[in-house]
Design a protein around this motif. Sequence first.
Motif, mmCIF file in Angstrom:
data_model
loop_
_atom_site.group_PDB
_atom_site.id
_atom_site.type_symbol
_atom_site.label_atom_id
_atom_site.label_comp_id
_atom_site.label_asym_id
_atom_site.label_seq_id
_atom_site.Cartn_x
_atom_site.Cartn_y
_atom_site.Cartn_z
ATOM 1 N N PRO A 127 32.777 29.127 35.846
ATOM 2 C CA PRO A 127 34.194 28.741 35.943
ATOM 3 C C PRO A 127 34.889 29.522 37.047
ATOM 4 O O PRO A 127 34.414 30.587 37.484
ATOM 5 C CB PRO A 127 34.751 29.092 34.563
ATOM 6 C CG PRO A 127 33.826 30.135 34.030
ATOM 7 C CD PRO A 127 32.473 29.842 34.603
ATOM 8 N N ALA A 128 36.023 29.018 37.494
ATOM 9 C CA ALA A 128 36.734 29.591 38.639
ATOM 10 C C ALA A 128 37.052 31.066 38.445
ATOM 11 O O ALA A 128 36.889 31.879 39.363
ATOM 12 C CB ALA A 128 38.012 28.805 38.892
ATOM 13 N N GLU A 129 37.487 31.449 37.248
ATOM 14 C CA GLU A 129 37.920 32.829 37.035
ATOM 15 C C GLU A 129 36.768 33.824 37.180
ATOM 16 O O GLU A 129 36.997 34.992 37.534
ATOM 17 C CB GLU A 129 38.574 32.979 35.662
ATOM 18 C CG GLU A 129 37.728 32.591 34.469
ATOM 19 C CD GLU A 129 37.875 31.121 34.089
ATOM 20 O OE1 GLU A 129 37.544 30.790 32.927
ATOM 21 O OE2 GLU A 129 38.326 30.318 34.943
ATOM 22 N N ILE A 130 35.554 33.397 36.933
ATOM 23 C CA ILE A 130 34.393 34.270 37.134
ATOM 24 C C ILE A 130 33.942 34.227 38.589
ATOM 25 O O ILE A 130 33.670 35.248 39.208
ATOM 26 C CB ILE A 130 33.236 33.864 36.202
ATOM 27 C CG1 ILE A 130 33.619 34.105 34.742
ATOM 28 C CG2 ILE A 130 31.962 34.637 36.556
ATOM 29 C CD1 ILE A 130 32.536 33.688 33.748
ATOM 30 N N MET A 131 33.888 33.022 39.144
ATOM 31 C CA MET A 131 33.363 32.850 40.494
ATOM 32 C C MET A 131 34.207 33.559 41.541
ATOM 33 O O MET A 131 33.675 34.105 42.515
ATOM 34 C CB MET A 131 33.272 31.348 40.816
ATOM 35 C CG MET A 131 32.455 31.048 42.050
ATOM 36 S SD MET A 131 30.706 31.447 41.820
ATOM 37 C CE MET A 131 30.233 31.736 43.530
ATOM 38 N N MET A 132 35.514 33.594 41.365
ATOM 39 C CA MET A 132 36.387 34.202 42.366
ATOM 40 C C MET A 132 36.190 35.713 42.454
ATOM 41 O O MET A 132 36.599 36.338 43.437
ATOM 42 C CB MET A 132 37.849 33.876 42.066
ATOM 43 C CG MET A 132 38.208 32.417 42.303
ATOM 44 S SD MET A 132 37.896 31.840 43.993
ATOM 45 C CE MET A 132 39.177 32.737 44.889
ATOM 46 N N ASP A 133 35.543 36.307 41.475
ATOM 47 C CA ASP A 133 35.258 37.749 41.509
ATOM 48 C C ASP A 133 33.855 38.051 42.028
ATOM 49 O O ASP A 133 33.469 39.221 42.114
ATOM 50 C CB ASP A 133 35.407 38.352 40.103
ATOM 51 C CG ASP A 133 36.855 38.382 39.637
ATOM 52 O OD1 ASP A 133 37.748 38.458 40.497
ATOM 53 O OD2 ASP A 133 37.086 38.327 38.415
#
Length: 452
Positions: free
Chosen positions: A305-311
């Motif tokens: 998901p985006a919130e994991i990938m952006m980190d």
Amino acid sequence: MALISAINPLLTAGWQTGGHEWRMEKDAGWRLKDYEARGGYKALRKIINDKLTQDDVIGEVKKSALRGRGGAGFPTGLKWGFMPKAAPVKYIVCNTDEGEPGTFKDRDLLRYDPHSVIEGMIIAGYAVGAALGYNYIHGEIYEIYQRFEEALDEARAAGYLGGNILGSGFNFDLFAHQGWGAYICGEESALLESIEGKKGQPRFKPPFPANVGLYGKPTTINNTESFAAIPFIFNIGGENYLNLGKPNNGGTKLYSVSGHVNRPGNYEVPMGTPFATLLEMAGGMRGGRKLKAVIPGGSSAPVLPAEIMMDCTMDYDSLAKAGSMLGSGAVIVMDETVCMVKALERLSYFYFEESCGQCTPCREGTGWLYRIVHRIEHGQGRADDLELLNSLTENIMGRTICALGDAAALPVRSFTKHFKSEFEYHIEHKKCLVPPDVQYEGSKIYVRPSAC
């Protein structure tokens, strides 16, 4: 892309694949004269002129921390070191059977810079004592196969291939082998079976190809991008190549960025580059929409998901820690309009169709996975389907000769884990959770129906 030539001048200066600028001009900087003008075959000449030993060459590759760019990420130098020195006949094989959905980097390397792959394979042959090599090219990119054949003719005419290369006494020749578009032939032992004229099905391991490979002889198999990196490593030194990236993740990597971005294409960046930076290079999200999910390493890699990938940073270790994998470097970007059930249905269908059928868990299991996801997507889901899907994946993973069974199961596990609410909504309400997409253009209103 400017960044490509800035990092690695041996990659064709000036070609760009971001933003749909695909082209196949007859002389677009890929010819031998162009490659030599930007330092091509300098690495091979250096190795021969300095009379480097096989151990010297393999040692330099080990210093670079180059890991296989095809998906597994196995250290290249270590793999070369497995080859038995005393064997009288050995082979070098390049895996250009690029069939992983979302991956399109290797065909561009052969399209715009075929001589970098040829030089890399020659150096590999020198390092392991092989006199013959094959490049297995995916059957559905025939024009790339033709171009590589032209490049081989140029290399032979210039004395880089054949007998007594550059007067060194070293003999090595190289041939292209056209595949037939079967995804399973991307698995190294199935690829060898195909070259031998057999049905492309994986072999039991052990024995491994380094001991019993092509025609029963010791064989080293690497990905196209791995071979293309070899000349650059010797031109700048293994340690300098390592320092371009990060520990255990040396050098640069080509990422095939596709999906809902403004400039889909191939981007070469240092290993360890933040995903946010790569997304910005690809022009950001198309239409200004929100990022929802990313498959970071080709369709077989678990979705994040985006919130994991952006980190995350784009390297093997960071993505493994996040619960996915770098894989082939195929970055599939999905925005908020994507129904994750429908996306998984499409992926599951692919693996169902591409299973070679040799192993029962894969042959039967991929079909069951697809049919269950299909019925959820079409409003016929049952209350116990998610539990059944997870049970099926457990009975597929690790129970097949090759990794295709795992490749089919991993997306199912990750999609249902991170986007469980969408699957539950489909099952309970018999419709999609993703709302219709409304767009305005002047006084006109365009409504895209729900993703399902």
